[in-house]
Design a protein around this motif. Sequence first.
Motif, PDB file in Angstrom:
ATOM      1  N   UNK A   1     -12.300   9.484  -9.319  1.00  0.00           N
ATOM      2  CA  UNK A   1     -12.924   9.359  -8.005  1.00  0.00           C
ATOM      3  C   UNK A   1     -12.729  10.668  -7.246  1.00  0.00           C
ATOM      4  N   UNK A   2     -13.819  11.170  -6.680  1.00  0.00           N
ATOM      5  CA  UNK A   2     -13.788  12.385  -5.870  1.00  0.00           C
ATOM      6  C   UNK A   2     -14.178  12.007  -4.454  1.00  0.00           C
ATOM      7  N   UNK A   3     -13.334  12.345  -3.489  1.00  0.00           N
ATOM      8  CA  UNK A   3     -13.537  11.886  -2.119  1.00  0.00           C
ATOM      9  C   UNK A   3     -13.374  13.044  -1.135  1.00  0.00           C
ATOM     10  N   UNK A   4     -14.358  13.206  -0.242  1.00  0.00           N
ATOM     11  CA  UNK A   4     -14.245  14.149   0.867  1.00  0.00           C
ATOM     12  C   UNK A   4     -13.307  13.532   1.894  1.00  0.00           C
ATOM     13  N   UNK A   5     -12.157  14.145   2.099  1.00  0.00           N
ATOM     14  CA  UNK A   5     -11.163  13.612   3.033  1.00  0.00           C
ATOM     15  C   UNK A   5     -10.933  14.556   4.210  1.00  0.00           C
ATOM     16  N   UNK A   6     -11.857  15.469   4.436  1.00  0.00           N
ATOM     17  CA  UNK A   6     -11.662  16.484   5.481  1.00  0.00           C
ATOM     18  C   UNK A   6     -11.631  15.887   6.883  1.00  0.00           C
ATOM     19  N   UNK A   7     -12.216  14.689   7.065  1.00  0.00           N
ATOM     20  CA  UNK A   7     -12.192  14.034   8.375  1.00  0.00           C
ATOM     21  C   UNK A   7     -11.542  12.658   8.295  1.00  0.00           C
ATOM     22  N   UNK A   8     -10.763  12.416   7.236  1.00  0.00           N
ATOM     23  CA  UNK A   8     -10.152  11.101   7.039  1.00  0.00           C
ATOM     24  C   UNK A   8      -8.645  11.191   7.192  1.00  0.00           C
ATOM     25  N   UNK A   9      -8.055  10.057   7.575  1.00  0.00           N
ATOM     26  CA  UNK A   9      -6.611  10.031   7.718  1.00  0.00           C
ATOM     27  C   UNK A   9      -6.194  10.306   9.153  1.00  0.00           C
ATOM     28  N   UNK A  10      -4.900  10.317   9.403  1.00  0.00           N
ATOM     29  CA  UNK A  10      -4.400  10.469  10.780  1.00  0.00           C
ATOM     30  C   UNK A  10      -4.711  11.836  11.352  1.00  0.00           C
ATOM     31  N   UNK A  11      -5.049  11.855  12.650  1.00  0.00           N
ATOM     32  CA  UNK A  11      -5.296  13.129  13.333  1.00  0.00           C
ATOM     33  C   UNK A  11      -3.993  13.887  13.514  1.00  0.00           C
ATOM     34  N   UNK A  12      -2.952  13.152  13.855  1.00  0.00           N
ATOM     35  CA  UNK A  12      -1.658  13.795  14.072  1.00  0.00           C
ATOM     36  C   UNK A  12      -1.007  14.125  12.731  1.00  0.00           C
ATOM     37  N   UNK A  13      -0.199  15.154  12.740  1.00  0.00           N
ATOM     38  CA  UNK A  13       0.443  15.588  11.503  1.00  0.00           C
ATOM     39  C   UNK A  13      -0.245  16.830  10.974  1.00  0.00           C
ATOM     40  N   UNK A  14       0.500  17.886  10.858  1.00  0.00           N
ATOM     41  CA  UNK A  14      -0.099  19.157  10.476  1.00  0.00           C
ATOM     42  C   UNK A  14      -0.457  19.171   8.992  1.00  0.00           C
ATOM     43  N   UNK A  15      -1.661  19.617   8.687  1.00  0.00           N
ATOM     44  CA  UNK A  15      -2.117  19.798   7.305  1.00  0.00           C
ATOM     45  C   UNK A  15      -2.094  18.484   6.533  1.00  0.00           C
ATOM     46  N   UNK A  16      -2.504  17.409   7.171  1.00  0.00           N
ATOM     47  CA  UNK A  16      -2.489  16.086   6.537  1.00  0.00           C
ATOM     48  C   UNK A  16      -3.860  15.680   6.015  1.00  0.00           C
ATOM     49  N   UNK A  17      -4.847  16.571   6.108  1.00  0.00           N
ATOM     50  CA  UNK A  17      -6.199  16.228   5.690  1.00  0.00           C
ATOM     51  C   UNK A  17      -6.720  17.246   4.675  1.00  0.00           C
ATOM     52  N   UNK A  18      -6.526  17.017   3.383  1.00  0.00           N
ATOM     53  CA  UNK A  18      -7.149  17.909   2.389  1.00  0.00           C
ATOM     54  C   UNK A  18      -8.671  17.837   2.526  1.00  0.00           C
ATOM     55  N   UNK A  19      -9.346  18.876   2.080  1.00  0.00           N
ATOM     56  CA  UNK A  19     -10.815  18.836   2.119  1.00  0.00           C
ATOM     57  C   UNK A  19     -11.359  17.834   1.110  1.00  0.00           C
ATOM     58  N   UNK A  20     -10.774  17.811  -0.073  1.00  0.00           N
ATOM     59  CA  UNK A  20     -11.158  16.837  -1.095  1.00  0.00           C
ATOM     60  C   UNK A  20      -9.906  16.335  -1.802  1.00  0.00           C
ATOM     61  N   UNK A  21     -10.003  15.106  -2.314  1.00  0.00           N
ATOM     62  CA  UNK A  21      -9.015  14.632  -3.265  1.00  0.00           C
ATOM     63  C   UNK A  21      -9.752  14.153  -4.514  1.00  0.00           C
ATOM     64  N   UNK A  22      -9.088  14.261  -5.646  1.00  0.00           N
ATOM     65  CA  UNK A  22      -9.605  13.733  -6.900  1.00  0.00           C
ATOM     66  C   UNK A  22      -8.530  12.828  -7.478  1.00  0.00           C
ATOM     67  N   UNK A  23      -8.901  11.586  -7.776  1.00  0.00           N
ATOM     68  CA  UNK A  23      -7.967  10.609  -8.330  1.00  0.00           C
ATOM     69  C   UNK A  23      -8.370  10.325  -9.770  1.00  0.00           C
ATOM     70  N   UNK A  24      -7.457  10.537 -10.702  1.00  0.00           N
ATOM     71  CA  UNK A  24      -7.695  10.242 -12.115  1.00  0.00           C
ATOM     72  C   UNK A  24      -6.708   9.170 -12.555  1.00  0.00           C
ATOM     73  N   UNK A  25      -7.232   8.004 -12.946  1.00  0.00           N
ATOM     74  CA  UNK A  25      -6.395   6.888 -13.414  1.00  0.00           C
ATOM     75  C   UNK A  25      -6.713   6.640 -14.879  1.00  0.00           C
ATOM     76  N   UNK A  26      -5.698   6.613 -15.721  1.00  0.00           N
ATOM     77  CA  UNK A  26      -5.933   6.522 -17.163  1.00  0.00           C
ATOM     78  C   UNK A  26      -4.835   5.736 -17.877  1.00  0.00           C
ATOM     79  N   UNK A  27      -5.180   5.228 -19.021  1.00  0.00           N
ATOM     80  CA  UNK A  27      -4.211   4.648 -19.949  1.00  0.00           C
ATOM     81  C   UNK A  27      -4.348   5.370 -21.274  1.00  0.00           C
ATOM     82  N   UNK A  28      -3.293   5.297 -22.084  1.00  0.00           N
ATOM     83  CA  UNK A  28      -3.281   5.997 -23.358  1.00  0.00           C
ATOM     84  C   UNK A  28      -3.259   5.003 -24.512  1.00  0.00           C
ATOM     85  N   UNK A  29      -3.569   5.502 -25.700  1.00  0.00           N
ATOM     86  CA  UNK A  29      -3.684   4.628 -26.859  1.00  0.00           C
ATOM     87  C   UNK A  29      -2.326   4.105 -27.307  1.00  0.00           C
TER      88      UNK A  29
END
Length: 291
Positions: free
Chosen positions: A142-170
């Motif tokens: 999942x690729x998500x634009x998070x530049x305007x998401x999350x709490x306003x307060x807190x310095x540097x708490x909003x990355x421009x994007x996040x990428x979530x990779x969820x996997x299982x192995x054999x």
Amino acid sequence: MAEAHRTRHNCSGRELHVCFVGWGMTATVQEIANRMLALLPDDGTPVLNRVMRVMLSRELATTVTEDQFFAARDKLLDKGRIGRLRGQGGQIFLLKDRQASEELPPPAPEFWSEAALMPRLQRYLDGPFRRNLELPEGSACIIQDTSTMGPVRGRWARPDFILIAARRFKYVPTPQLDVHSFELKNERGVDDLAVYEALAQTRFTHFGHLVWHLPSESKSETRLLEIEKQCEQHGIGLIRIREPEDPSSFEVLLDPVRKETAPGIVDDFLDLRLNASQREDVCRALNGENS
């Protein structure tokens, strides 16, 4: 206290009828948002966030706090009434309609803004970067634009994007969740603080990346070696963009080092930034239900 009325003009020349309620009285978020729209130039000229906040405090004759300002700004962003530019403390500008906010912002002939780079970075993440992860079948990405998401307060708490990779192995029974954060900077936007900003975002993620638009023969290239050394020192990945319109020109100069971020912190971070469908996709992949 009696209200005082007078007429003045904003920087576009538009006449404003201003009502002063007296210093010390608190304005609502809606009142701040309405006045913000009135103060923004009609021609779409951007205004720095800090300048707009000062203008609002003067116009409303009361102190507009950072929380109030960003709450009003985000309200207008959500409604498609204004647009935003990153860098230099952030800027906002008036949009004519919602359709304009959904169009790719055109870059200046010789200089790309961070707002114009955002959709190009998303295209790269969803293409070459995702393919290079070589995720096994049944994984979720999942690729998500998070530049305007999350709490306003807190310095540097909003990355421009996040990428979530969820996997299982054999053969390995333990599922794996990797959360990447990406901090995007334009050609003139990288200094020592940019590295620390990308590093600070790994408070919530496993991998931090600094993405820098640095065209070939750019004057900013003199800082590349020093920035690369700092990224390496802190385990931050470094991605160079040479030509934003060409995803193949994005060059990974450094791979990030995985941070052992506490699972509870990662969970809370994702809860605020993923919708219900995305959360279900991640859980299904981790539980092996996608296989």
